[in-house]
Each structure stands twice: as C-alpha cells, then as structure tokens.
Design a protein around this motif. Structure first.
Motif, PDB file in Angstrom:
ATOM      1  N   LEU B 271       2.550 -42.326 -20.589  1.00 45.85           N
ATOM      2  CA  LEU B 271       1.610 -41.204 -20.505  1.00 45.85           C
ATOM      3  C   LEU B 271       1.499 -40.695 -19.071  1.00 45.85           C
ATOM      4  CD1 LEU B 271      -1.111 -42.449 -22.975  1.00 45.85           C
ATOM      5  CD2 LEU B 271       0.565 -40.658 -23.320  1.00 45.85           C
ATOM      6  N   ILE B 272       1.526 -41.616 -18.135  1.00 48.53           N
ATOM      7  CA  ILE B 272       1.428 -41.200 -16.744  1.00 48.53           C
ATOM      8  C   ILE B 272       2.682 -40.426 -16.347  1.00 48.53           C
ATOM      9  CG2 ILE B 272       1.504 -42.137 -14.407  1.00 48.53           C
ATOM     10  CD1 ILE B 272      -0.692 -44.123 -15.490  1.00 48.53           C
ATOM     11  N   ALA B 273       3.812 -40.832 -16.930  1.00 46.74           N
ATOM     12  CA  ALA B 273       5.038 -40.067 -16.683  1.00 46.74           C
ATOM     13  C   ALA B 273       4.881 -38.648 -17.217  1.00 46.74           C
ATOM     14  CB  ALA B 273       6.224 -40.763 -17.338  1.00 46.74           C
ATOM     15  N   ALA B 359     -14.292 -49.541 -20.378  1.00 42.74           N
ATOM     16  CA  ALA B 359     -15.030 -49.872 -19.164  1.00 42.74           C
ATOM     17  C   ALA B 359     -14.965 -48.701 -18.197  1.00 42.74           C
ATOM     18  CB  ALA B 359     -14.427 -51.118 -18.524  1.00 42.74           C
ATOM     19  N   PRO B 360     -16.084 -48.401 -17.535  1.00 39.61           N
ATOM     20  CA  PRO B 360     -16.058 -47.327 -16.534  1.00 39.61           C
ATOM     21  C   PRO B 360     -14.981 -47.570 -15.486  1.00 39.61           C
ATOM     22  CG  PRO B 360     -18.294 -48.074 -16.914  1.00 39.61           C
ATOM     23  CD  PRO B 360     -17.400 -48.996 -17.684  1.00 39.61           C
ATOM     24  N   SER B 361     -14.751 -48.830 -15.170  1.00 45.38           N
ATOM     25  CA  SER B 361     -13.724 -49.121 -14.167  1.00 45.38           C
ATOM     26  C   SER B 361     -12.347 -48.670 -14.666  1.00 45.38           C
ATOM     27  CB  SER B 361     -13.697 -50.605 -13.850  1.00 45.38           C
ATOM     28  OG  SER B 361     -13.320 -51.328 -14.992  1.00 45.38           O
ATOM     29  N   GLU B 362     -12.159 -48.786 -15.983  1.00 42.58           N
ATOM     30  CA  GLU B 362     -10.891 -48.353 -16.585  1.00 42.58           C
ATOM     31  C   GLU B 362     -10.755 -46.833 -16.442  1.00 42.58           C
ATOM     32  OE1 GLU B 362      -8.647 -50.265 -17.882  1.00 42.58           O
ATOM     33  OE2 GLU B 362      -7.356 -48.862 -18.968  1.00 42.58           O
ATOM     34  N   SER B 367      -8.220 -42.303 -13.882  1.00 35.75           N
ATOM     35  CA  SER B 367      -8.394 -41.034 -13.173  1.00 35.75           C
ATOM     36  C   SER B 367      -7.727 -41.082 -11.805  1.00 35.75           C
ATOM     37  CB  SER B 367      -9.883 -40.715 -13.008  1.00 35.75           C
ATOM     38  OG  SER B 367     -10.506 -40.713 -14.261  1.00 35.75           O
ATOM     39  N   LEU B 368      -7.941 -42.184 -11.109  1.00 35.57           N
ATOM     40  CA  LEU B 368      -7.359 -42.290  -9.772  1.00 35.57           C
ATOM     41  C   LEU B 368      -5.838 -42.264  -9.839  1.00 35.57           C
ATOM     42  CD1 LEU B 368      -9.627 -44.844  -7.871  1.00 35.57           C
ATOM     43  CD2 LEU B 368      -9.508 -42.365  -7.648  1.00 35.57           C
ATOM     44  N   ILE B 369      -5.289 -42.965 -10.838  1.00 34.60           N
ATOM     45  CA  ILE B 369      -3.828 -42.975 -10.970  1.00 34.60           C
ATOM     46  C   ILE B 369      -3.327 -41.558 -11.217  1.00 34.60           C
ATOM     47  CG2 ILE B 369      -1.903 -43.729 -12.437  1.00 34.60           C
ATOM     48  CD1 ILE B 369      -3.440 -46.378 -12.794  1.00 34.60           C
ATOM     49  N   VAL B 370      -3.991 -40.850 -12.147  1.00 35.65           N
ATOM     50  CA  VAL B 370      -3.550 -39.493 -12.476  1.00 35.65           C
ATOM     51  C   VAL B 370      -3.624 -38.589 -11.244  1.00 35.65           C
ATOM     52  CG1 VAL B 370      -4.149 -37.418 -13.779  1.00 35.65           C
ATOM     53  CG2 VAL B 370      -4.063 -39.622 -14.931  1.00 35.65           C
ATOM     54  N   PHE B 372      -3.623 -39.471  -8.110  1.00 31.64           N
ATOM     55  CA  PHE B 372      -2.611 -39.911  -7.155  1.00 31.64           C
ATOM     56  C   PHE B 372      -1.229 -39.363  -7.542  1.00 31.64           C
ATOM     57  CE2 PHE B 372       0.556 -43.149  -5.921  1.00 31.64           C
ATOM     58  CZ  PHE B 372       0.402 -43.077  -4.547  1.00 31.64           C
ATOM     59  N   ILE B 373      -0.913 -39.508  -8.833  1.00 30.94           N
ATOM     60  CA  ILE B 373       0.371 -39.026  -9.336  1.00 30.94           C
ATOM     61  C   ILE B 373       0.470 -37.511  -9.139  1.00 30.94           C
ATOM     62  CG2 ILE B 373       1.690 -38.654 -11.467  1.00 30.94           C
ATOM     63  CD1 ILE B 373       1.909 -41.475 -10.487  1.00 30.94           C
ATOM     64  N   ALA B 374      -0.659 -36.819  -9.384  1.00 32.60           N
ATOM     65  CA  ALA B 374      -0.665 -35.362  -9.241  1.00 32.60           C
ATOM     66  C   ALA B 374      -0.354 -34.965  -7.803  1.00 32.60           C
ATOM     67  CB  ALA B 374      -2.020 -34.800  -9.655  1.00 32.60           C
ATOM     68  N   VAL B 375      -0.958 -35.667  -6.878  1.00 30.80           N
ATOM     69  CA  VAL B 375      -0.728 -35.345  -5.471  1.00 30.80           C
ATOM     70  C   VAL B 375       0.742 -35.585  -5.130  1.00 30.80           C
ATOM     71  CG1 VAL B 375      -1.248 -36.045  -3.114  1.00 30.80           C
ATOM     72  CG2 VAL B 375      -3.101 -35.733  -4.748  1.00 30.80           C
ATOM     73  N   ILE B 376       1.247 -36.723  -5.609  1.00 27.78           N
ATOM     74  CA  ILE B 376       2.655 -37.052  -5.349  1.00 27.78           C
ATOM     75  C   ILE B 376       3.563 -35.959  -5.919  1.00 27.78           C
ATOM     76  CG2 ILE B 376       4.524 -38.664  -5.930  1.00 27.78           C
ATOM     77  CD1 ILE B 376       2.730 -39.986  -4.050  1.00 27.78           C
TER      78      ILE B 376
END
Ligand SMILES: Nc1ncnc2c1ncn2[C@@H]1O[C@H](COP(=O)(O)OP(=O)(O)OP(=O)(O)O)[C@@H](O)[C@H]1O
Ligand SMILES: [Mg+2]
Lengths: 225, 397
Positions: B271-273, B359-362, B367-370, B372-376
């Motif tokens: 999904l992140i891909a 979990a909110p942490s999840e 969100s952070l991964i997405v 981060f990936i978006a910026v990359i």
C-alpha cells in the motif's frame, strides 16, 4: 550611459549533427531610458537576441553586458537573481499564473523574488494596477480577462519590481491591432514616466513606428538601426 | 484524482491493520482466556515432556508456598492464577474404554484465570465459579459421542499414580466440552480434589499454574519480571526449580500470529508503494502540466531553490491532506465495521463480535510513513522543475 552592450555575440543551436547559427557577430549598444524595437522576419533571431539580453540564455561566443555586468558567465542561480533584481519580462502569451488573481499576479514577484514585506507591497501593487488601468479587475483571474487586459496586468507585473530594463518578446502578437496599439502606448507612457528602458520585438510594421530606436535583424545579422 | 489513490491507500492500510490486528488479538484472546492463560509455570523440565503428562514433575507444597509468595508480591499485575493437575487416564463407560487427557482444577480459580473456558462447555452452567463439581467430569464432545455418553451418565476413570499403582474412580458426566479448534480434542476437566483422590496425592501438589495478567500487552515484560523472581528458587544442585512459559511458547498459534504479522507488514509495504507511485505520478503530472508556468516564474527571477521548495510544499500538503482524509475515512470505516456487528465463530465460541480498533500510535506511524514517502517521491519531480531552463520551458506550449 549604455545599459545593454553586446560584443561579437554569436549564438549557435545544435540539432543533431546540424548547427544553426541564430545570431552572427552581433554588436549592439542600447542607452538607458530608451524605447527600442527589434524587428525582422520570422526565424531572424529576435527571440534569441532578447533571451541573451534577458539572461535567459547564453551566447555561444562573445560578451553580453547588462547594467555594466557581464551576464554571459552567470550560473543559473546568479542569472535568476539578476533577472529578479534588474529585469522585467512581458511575454507573447501573457504568461500570467492562472491560479492567481490580477492582484496576486502583480504581487508574486514582490513576494517570491524580492521578498518585500507585506506592509510595503499593497501600495506599490495598487499604484501599478492604477497605472495600467486594471484596478477594477484586481480580483479577477486571468481566465476572466481579455487578451489586452492580461497584457496590461503583465506590464504591471514587469514594472512592479522597479526594473532597469523590460524585455518584451512580441508582446502584441496575440492582440488585435487596436489593442496592440494601446499596449504599446501604455509601455511607452511607462517608459517616459519611470525612465525604464524597454526593448520589444515585433514584426508588425505599424507598431514598430512607435519605437524611438529600431534594430532590424535578418537571418541572425543586425542589418540596420 | 490521483490524490484519491493516496487516500484509498491510507484508508486501506488503516482498515486492514485495524481488522487484522483485532482479529489476531481476538484469536490470541480466545486461546489465552479459555485454555492457556497468559503465562504458565511448571517444574523445570515439565514442558519438554508435556506430551506424556508426567506426574513425577509435580510442584510440591513447598513449591506452591514459594509461588504464592511471588504472586502476592505482584498482585498489581497478576489478575488471577489457577493451580492445575494435568494427567492422562483411561475413561470407561463399562463397555468401552478410551484414553483421555484431564485437567484437574479448582473451578473458582480456573474461572478467574481462564474466564472464557466456560464458553466452550455445552449446556448451561449456572455458576461459572462452580463449573466442575466434585464427583463430576466434563468430557470432550467427540469422546462423549463415541462412547454414547450424555450428561448424568456414570463413567470410571482409571489412572496410574506416580508410583505406578493403578486406581479407579467413578464419576458422573456433567457436561461436554468442545476443543478450542472445533469438536475434536481429548481434553476433559475434573475437580482437583477428585484428581488427588484418584492419584493418591496427599496434601497440596500440582503440576501447572496458569496465570492471567491484568495487562496482556505487557506479556514480555511480565515474563521477564516473573522469570527473574522464579530464578531465585534453586534446588540442592543449584538448578532452577521452576520454568516459566508464555502462551506463545506453548501454542502453535503463535506461529500463525507471526505469519499474520508478516502479512500485515507485506500489505503495508504494498500500500505504501501505491502511495509512493501515486504521489510521484501526481507530482510528475503537475510539473509537466506547468512547464510554461515554471518557465515564467523562473524568467521573472524565482530562484531554483525556491521552485524546488514550492513543489516540495505541494507534495507535502498533498500528503498531509490525503493522510488526514484517509485517517478520517479509515477510522470511520473501522467504526462502521463495529456498528455493523460482524460476528463470527471460533470453534465452540460462537458469536464473537469483531471489534476493531486501531492504536493511535499506529495511525500516527502510518501517517508519518506516508508523509515521509510523499516528501521522498516529490523530491524527484521538484528537482526536475527547479533544474528546468527558462529558455526551454518558455518554448514549451
Ligand atoms: N532551441 C532551438 N533549437 C534549435 N534551433 C533554434 C532554437 N531556437 C531557435 N532556433 C533557431 O534559431 C533561429 C532564430 O530563431 P528565433 O526564435 O530567435 O527567431 P524569431 O525571430 O524569434 O522568429 P519568430 O518571429 O518566428 O518568433 C531560427 O532559425 C530557429 O529555427
Ligand atoms: Mg520569436
């Protein structure tokens, strides 16, 4: 005092194996506060010449001085900074930013190029919108304006940063004759009021007559002044 | 348009991990709450020979005292514990005989440590704290069918005690019980006092303690803590007396849980891909569509670094908006699943409500991964835009 000086400027384009010599040994000297036109048939090198003066392109050989600075050896970044500080541009296709209003289009170079604080911007923008007669249209988007109106906005955008020199490559080519005439009149009026130098290219002989100095290009060579 | 794809990607990550994590924890919950407890203590060496249900590795009176002291010290984390005697026996209905594995318990303790055990028992249980009475036996469902036994029938249990002598005890069938994975299995339950009688155990002796924790999420932490405590008890040869195992050590389901985890990670990567590709696509399009605008602002004097920044900011805000929308839709979808009251059965335990949660942490990590990936993935198109030569860009129509 000369504002623009070209010495032995040649520009070649390479298309595959073939070389096209767009400009040949151009010698040019344009004084401050003049209203200059460059004419010539299509393909004679008008755009190429204006691009060199405007630090958008570099000559293959020779030297280009603008406002006393040798601009032919600039890096991309230096050229961008120089354009932002000293030059204004008016384009054939107006090139307003479609997502911005008239007001915001004029504001753009003040924010993004010259970093003028918000407090000082408004007065200047309104002054130039007034000067080009576009104050009533300041909240419209480019798509809601006519060609002549767009070019007026473009004139205001080019002048709002107080440039030494405004370059306009066929600013009237996409306008009908009457409108084209008005835009040239506006530029001329601005040149007189602000003491800014204007260089514009055209192949419309009637418009050319408005210029004080006319250079004619033919096949990459400067044939007359 | 393609930002929709990013939103869908985020929603799918959230829904998928919400559902699968809850599903997994529910499965684990069934196992721990109705069979194993969270942690188990045995005499050292018991688990390695657990298939023979040995009786010579019992924890004696002294051992029980030692354990009780430890439990008392940690009442803040241990919710309950249950003493068990596990043994193998022969079950006879006076015509046929078969072997059976029995767990002898004190019903009140067992119900506290494995509160959902009673859900597996057929027929109604008046008082879960007394689900097995003295003189009664709960036998596995398929054995009951095979031996044609029903509630109230009399059976005889025959077992060897520690010394090898054979004893018998007659009991009445009170209920049948279904195995965790369906009607198979050979596990029955008797009262601990009956087991002591049958096995001729005098005094207090057990071979298994099941422990229920207050906070099962901290399984590993508690495992360490208790293992530490238990390691103080050594025998005359200075070897540890007890051994401690988590449910995961004792159940093959832990492998399945690990596979589920792997699956979740794989799907997340996929999904992140998708997110990466969509943002790359959006940004590429955005750069391509605006070549002449880039030429214009560049000619006007916008520095290349500022153009880079503008496009990075666009990718970043695209990602922020998409993740916010994706988070909202994802959480709503999970709530909807809860509202839809999706029930499913797991063995005998029917009507388990699929209760999703995330979990909110999840959420934050997704969100952070997405972002981060978006910026990359904005970087490449933005660089392309900033390196564009105004001459070329302006010529482009
Ligand atoms: N990027 C380029 N690559 C190759 N050849 C080019 C390029 N730009 C211009 N030329 C060539 O250089 C010559 C001069 O072109 P230029 O665009 O300066 O003419 P122009 O006078 O502006 O013409 P027009 O009136 O049609 O705009 C032409 O022969 C043209 O084909
Ligand atoms: Mg041209």
């Amino acid at each position: 005092m000369s504002l623009v000086e070209l010495k032995q400027v040649t520009k070649d384009y390479q298309i595959g194996e073939m070389f096209v010599r767009a400009l040949k040994n151009i010698e040019l000297d344009i004084k401050e506060q003049s209203f200059v036109s460059i004419v010539g048939p299509s393909g004679s090198g008008k755009t190429t010449l204006l691009n060199l003066i405007g630090c958008i392109d570099k000559p293959s050989s020779g030297e280009v001085f603008v406002n006393g600075t040798a601009v032919n050896s600039f890096s991309n970044k230096e050229a961008a900074r120089f354009r932002g500080q000293h030059l204004g541009f008016i384009f054939q296709n107006f090139n307003l930013l479609p997502v911005l209003t008239t007001y915001e289009n004029v504001e753009y170079p003040l924010i993004m190029v010259q970093n003028i604080p918000a407090g000082k911007r408004r007065e200047r923008i309104m002054h130039y919108l007034e000067a080009v007669g576009m104050i009533d249209q300041k909240d419209k988007y480019p798509s809601q304006l006519s060609g002549g109106q767009k070019q007026r906005v473009a004139v205001a955008r080019a002048l709002v940063t107080d440039p030494k020199l405004v370059l306009a490559d066929e600013p009237t080519a996409n306008l009908d004759h009457a409108t084209a005439f008005k835009v040239i009149e506006l530029m001329k009026q601005m040149q007189q009021n602000l003491k800014t130098t204007f260089i514009f290219s055209t192949h419309d002989p009637k418009i050319v007559k408005e210029a004080e100095i006319i250079y004619t290009l033919e096949d990459g060579k400067l044939v007359s002044k | 348009m393609t930002s929709l794809l990013i939103i869908i990607g985020v929603v799918m990550v959230i829904v998928f991990s919400g559902v699968s994590v809850s599903f997994k924890s529910m499965m684990i919950g069934s196992i721990t709450d109705s069979m194993l407890g969270h942690l188990q203590i045995h005499k050292k060496g018991y688990v390695s020979s657990i298939d023979n249900l040995p009786l010579h590795l019992n924890i004696n009176e002294k051992g029980i005292k030692q354990l009780e002291n430890v439990f008392e010290k940690h009442t803040d984390v241990i919710e309950a514990f249950s003493y068990r005697i596990k043994f193998g026996a022969m079950l006879s209905n006076f015509q046929e005989t078969t072997n059976i594995r029995l767990t002898a318990v004190q019903p009140q303790m067992e119900n506290a440590a494995c509160p959902r055990l009673v859900e597996r028992i057929n027929g109604d249980i008046q008082n879960p704290d007394k689900f097995i009475e003295q003189g009664k036996i709960i036998i596995p469902e398929n054995l009951a069918n095979g031996l044609k036994l029903k509630a109230g029938d009399e059976v005889v249990l025959i077992a060897n005690n520690k010394d090898g002598s054979v004893n018998g005890l007659s009991l009445r069938v009170s209920n049948t019980i279904e195995g965790l994975m369906g009607p198979s299995g050979r596990d029955g339950f008797v009262h601990i006092e009956d087991a002591k009688t049958l096995l001729r155990i005098q005094g207090n002796e057990i071979n298994e303690v099941a422990i229920r924790l207050k906070n099962p999420d901290n399984l590993n932490g508690m495992n360490k803590l208790l293992a530490d405590e238990l390691s103080h008890f050594e025998n005359k040869q200075n070897k540890p007396v007890f051994e401690l195992h988590t449910w995961a050590d004792l159940s093959p389901f832990s492998t399945i849980a690990a596979i589920v985890n792997l699956l979740i990670i794989t799907i997340k990567i996929v999904l992140i891909a998708i997110v990466l590709i969509s943002i790359l696509n959006v940004m590429m399009m955005s750069v391509y569509e605006r070549v002449s605008e880039i030429g214009t602002i560049s000619a006007i004097g916008t520095l290349p670094s500022k153009i880079l920044w503008l496009f990075m900011a666009e990718g970043f805000s695209l990602a922020i908006i998409s993740t916010i929308v994706g988070n909202i839709i994802g959480v709503l979808a999970l709530l909807l699943i809860n509202i839809a009251n999706i029930h499913f059965s797991f063995g005998k335990m029917k009507n388990i409500l699929l209760e999703t949660s995330i979990a909110p942490s999840e959420l934050i990590s997704v969100s952070l991964i997405v972002i981060f990936i978006a910026v990359i993935s904005s970087l490449q198109p933005a660089l392309k835009a900033s390196r564009m030569q105004p001459v070329d860009a302006l010529r482009h129509v």
